[in-house]
Design a protein around this motif. Sequence first.
Motif, PDB file in Angstrom:
ATOM      1  N   GLY A  89      69.756  31.441  11.396  1.00 55.20           N
ATOM      2  CA  GLY A  89      68.951  32.466  10.738  1.00 55.20           C
ATOM      3  C   GLY A  89      68.768  33.750  11.524  1.00 55.20           C
ATOM      4  O   GLY A  89      67.992  34.626  11.112  1.00 55.20           O
ATOM      5  N   TYR A  90      69.472  33.901  12.642  1.00 56.06           N
ATOM      6  CA  TYR A  90      69.307  35.097  13.473  1.00 56.06           C
ATOM      7  C   TYR A  90      69.607  36.365  12.684  1.00 56.06           C
ATOM      8  O   TYR A  90      68.841  37.338  12.718  1.00 56.06           O
ATOM      9  N   TYR A  91      70.729  36.382  11.995  1.00 57.80           N
ATOM     10  CA  TYR A  91      71.131  37.595  11.280  1.00 57.80           C
ATOM     11  C   TYR A  91      70.294  37.834  10.031  1.00 57.80           C
ATOM     12  O   TYR A  91      70.022  38.976   9.669  1.00 57.80           O
ATOM     13  N   ASP A  92      69.905  36.787   9.332  1.00 62.23           N
ATOM     14  CA  ASP A  92      69.049  36.982   8.161  1.00 62.23           C
ATOM     15  C   ASP A  92      67.747  37.661   8.566  1.00 62.23           C
ATOM     16  O   ASP A  92      67.241  38.538   7.858  1.00 62.23           O
ATOM     17  N   ARG A  93      67.191  37.274   9.702  1.00 62.33           N
ATOM     18  CA  ARG A  93      65.963  37.921  10.185  1.00 62.33           C
ATOM     19  C   ARG A  93      66.234  39.372  10.581  1.00 62.33           C
ATOM     20  O   ARG A  93      65.454  40.275  10.281  1.00 62.33           O
ATOM     21  N   TYR A  94      67.347  39.590  11.267  1.00 59.25           N
ATOM     22  CA  TYR A  94      67.648  40.925  11.758  1.00 59.25           C
ATOM     23  C   TYR A  94      67.982  41.888  10.617  1.00 59.25           C
ATOM     24  O   TYR A  94      67.633  43.071  10.665  1.00 59.25           O
ATOM     25  N   LEU A  95      68.654  41.381   9.585  1.00 57.25           N
ATOM     26  CA  LEU A  95      69.096  42.239   8.484  1.00 57.25           C
ATOM     27  C   LEU A  95      67.997  42.550   7.477  1.00 57.25           C
ATOM     28  O   LEU A  95      68.159  43.459   6.657  1.00 57.25           O
ATOM     29  N   ALA A  96      66.901  41.812   7.520  1.00 59.61           N
ATOM     30  CA  ALA A  96      65.825  42.045   6.560  1.00 59.61           C
ATOM     31  C   ALA A  96      65.314  43.479   6.699  1.00 59.61           C
ATOM     32  O   ALA A  96      64.819  43.882   7.752  1.00 59.61           O
ATOM     33  N   GLY A  97      65.495  44.274   5.665  1.00 57.87           N
ATOM     34  CA  GLY A  97      65.049  45.653   5.685  1.00 57.87           C
ATOM     35  C   GLY A  97      66.033  46.634   6.290  1.00 57.87           C
ATOM     36  O   GLY A  97      65.763  47.842   6.318  1.00 57.87           O
ATOM     37  N   PHE A  98      67.194  46.158   6.752  1.00 56.96           N
ATOM     38  CA  PHE A  98      68.190  47.067   7.341  1.00 56.96           C
ATOM     39  C   PHE A  98      68.742  47.992   6.266  1.00 56.96           C
ATOM     40  O   PHE A  98      69.122  47.554   5.182  1.00 56.96           O
ATOM     41  N   GLN A  99      68.814  49.288   6.552  1.00 58.65           N
ATOM     42  CA  GLN A  99      69.214  50.276   5.555  1.00 58.65           C
ATOM     43  C   GLN A  99      70.669  50.737   5.688  1.00 58.65           C
ATOM     44  O   GLN A  99      71.153  51.500   4.855  1.00 58.65           O
ATOM     45  N   GLY A 100      71.366  50.283   6.730  1.00 57.26           N
ATOM     46  CA  GLY A 100      72.744  50.699   6.931  1.00 57.26           C
ATOM     47  C   GLY A 100      73.731  49.841   6.141  1.00 57.26           C
ATOM     48  O   GLY A 100      73.358  49.119   5.220  1.00 57.26           O
ATOM     49  N   PHE A 101      75.000  49.926   6.533  1.00 58.20           N
ATOM     50  CA  PHE A 101      76.077  49.243   5.819  1.00 58.20           C
ATOM     51  C   PHE A 101      76.399  47.927   6.513  1.00 58.20           C
ATOM     52  O   PHE A 101      76.402  47.842   7.747  1.00 58.20           O
ATOM     53  N   THR A 102      76.682  46.884   5.725  1.00 57.05           N
ATOM     54  CA  THR A 102      76.976  45.567   6.289  1.00 57.05           C
ATOM     55  C   THR A 102      78.336  45.075   5.790  1.00 57.05           C
ATOM     56  O   THR A 102      78.683  45.222   4.617  1.00 57.05           O
ATOM     57  N   VAL A 103      79.093  44.488   6.708  1.00 55.10           N
ATOM     58  CA  VAL A 103      80.447  44.011   6.428  1.00 55.10           C
ATOM     59  C   VAL A 103      80.615  42.604   6.985  1.00 55.10           C
ATOM     60  O   VAL A 103      80.065  42.279   8.048  1.00 55.10           O
ATOM     61  N   ALA A 104      81.370  41.774   6.280  1.00 54.73           N
ATOM     62  CA  ALA A 104      81.744  40.453   6.782  1.00 54.73           C
ATOM     63  C   ALA A 104      83.254  40.308   6.721  1.00 54.73           C
ATOM     64  O   ALA A 104      83.890  40.763   5.762  1.00 54.73           O
ATOM     65  N   LEU A 105      83.838  39.699   7.747  1.00 56.77           N
ATOM     66  CA  LEU A 105      85.252  39.360   7.751  1.00 56.77           C
ATOM     67  C   LEU A 105      85.389  37.898   7.333  1.00 56.77           C
ATOM     68  O   LEU A 105      84.776  37.016   7.937  1.00 56.77           O
ATOM     69  N   CYS A 106      86.158  37.654   6.293  1.00 56.41           N
ATOM     70  CA  CYS A 106      86.310  36.301   5.771  1.00 56.41           C
ATOM     71  C   CYS A 106      87.778  36.040   5.474  1.00 56.41           C
ATOM     72  O   CYS A 106      88.418  36.816   4.753  1.00 56.41           O
ATOM     73  N   ARG A 107      88.317  34.971   5.984  1.00 60.25           N
ATOM     74  CA  ARG A 107      89.710  34.636   5.697  1.00 60.25           C
ATOM     75  C   ARG A 107      89.855  34.340   4.202  1.00 60.25           C
ATOM     76  O   ARG A 107      88.967  33.728   3.592  1.00 60.25           O
ATOM     77  N   ASP A 108      90.970  34.783   3.619  1.00 61.81           N
ATOM     78  CA  ASP A 108      91.201  34.579   2.185  1.00 61.81           C
ATOM     79  C   ASP A 108      90.949  33.139   1.764  1.00 61.81           C
ATOM     80  O   ASP A 108      90.341  32.872   0.726  1.00 61.81           O
ATOM     81  N   ALA A 109      91.434  32.202   2.555  1.00 60.62           N
ATOM     82  CA  ALA A 109      91.335  30.787   2.193  1.00 60.62           C
ATOM     83  C   ALA A 109      89.901  30.270   2.222  1.00 60.62           C
ATOM     84  O   ALA A 109      89.622  29.195   1.687  1.00 60.62           O
ATOM     85  N   LEU A 110      88.995  31.033   2.844  1.00 56.40           N
ATOM     86  CA  LEU A 110      87.599  30.603   2.951  1.00 56.40           C
ATOM     87  C   LEU A 110      86.674  31.403   2.033  1.00 56.40           C
ATOM     88  O   LEU A 110      85.465  31.232   2.096  1.00 56.40           O
ATOM     89  N   LEU A 111      87.232  32.248   1.179  1.00 56.31           N
ATOM     90  CA  LEU A 111      86.420  32.988   0.218  1.00 56.31           C
ATOM     91  C   LEU A 111      86.139  32.100  -0.987  1.00 56.31           C
ATOM     92  O   LEU A 111      87.050  31.555  -1.602  1.00 56.31           O
ATOM     93  N   ARG A 112      84.872  31.939  -1.334  1.00 54.03           N
ATOM     94  CA  ARG A 112      84.468  31.089  -2.447  1.00 54.03           C
ATOM     95  C   ARG A 112      83.916  31.931  -3.591  1.00 54.03           C
ATOM     96  O   ARG A 112      83.452  33.052  -3.386  1.00 54.03           O
ATOM     97  N   ASP A 113      83.954  31.403  -4.798  1.00 57.37           N
ATOM     98  CA  ASP A 113      83.353  32.102  -5.935  1.00 57.37           C
ATOM     99  C   ASP A 113      81.836  32.202  -5.761  1.00 57.37           C
ATOM    100  O   ASP A 113      81.239  33.237  -6.046  1.00 57.37           O
ATOM    101  N   GLU A 114      81.236  31.119  -5.291  1.00 52.25           N
ATOM    102  CA  GLU A 114      79.781  31.098  -5.124  1.00 52.25           C
ATOM    103  C   GLU A 114      79.417  29.992  -4.146  1.00 52.25           C
ATOM    104  O   GLU A 114      79.969  28.887  -4.205  1.00 52.25           O
ATOM    105  N   ILE A 115      78.501  30.312  -3.245  1.00 45.82           N
ATOM    106  CA  ILE A 115      77.985  29.300  -2.336  1.00 45.82           C
ATOM    107  C   ILE A 115      76.482  29.186  -2.547  1.00 45.82           C
ATOM    108  O   ILE A 115      75.845  30.110  -3.044  1.00 45.82           O
ATOM    109  N   PRO A 116      75.883  28.045  -2.220  1.00 51.09           N
ATOM    110  CA  PRO A 116      74.435  27.889  -2.407  1.00 51.09           C
ATOM    111  C   PRO A 116      73.667  28.838  -1.504  1.00 51.09           C
ATOM    112  O   PRO A 116      74.050  29.089  -0.357  1.00 51.09           O
TER     113      PRO A 116
END
Length: 202
Positions: free
Chosen positions: A141-168
């Motif tokens: 939960g480190y990043y969820d706490r840090y990102l709460a209220g962050f106003q800048g731009f956020t990016v994630a790198l995800c391998r194609d094979a690990l991209l899901r339609d929806e996760i819980p």
Amino acid sequence: MPSTITAEKAALRASVKEFYNTGIDRRKSDHLLLERFLSLPQVEAALSLLLFYGTGTEPDTGALLEPLLALGKTVALPRCLPGRRMEARVYRGKEHLTPGPFGIPEPDMTCPILARDAAALILVPNLLCDRRGYRLGQGGGYYDRYLAGFQGFTVALCRDALLRDEIPTQPHDVPVQLVVTETRSLSPDRAERSGAFAPLPM
């Protein structure tokens, strides 16, 4: 007894471990991910960025440090704090990195703090992402706490094979604004407006 969502996330983390036993060419995957990240217009525009230092099966984001510095960027890395919190400290060279509580290289105490709102872009770690921009992390939960209220731009790198339609997800989960894979850059915000998940032009 763990909640259904907690159990589903645990099963997804186990599936990620199995994926990396399949012999993926991680060097090629990393090269494509980092190349696409560096080509993003948001990266070009950002004067200050917060990266994560990839370890284990994560993309080798340490390879981004010198190219970004060569572009004149201020680059910071996270430093873990008590209470599952973190701060950003400016990267001043490998000689100022020290192993953190999880063995991940962190800037030492001589490196200046970069205020959260001073970062124009944050690269957020993940095990996998979904098409809405939600990510599965290690569970701290480190990043969820840090990102709460962050106003800048956020990016994630995800391998194609690990991209899901929806996760819980849970109420505290914070989605990123752009998911970058080896082959495309995907904007969940644009998908919500159009009703379909559309790749961003590169």
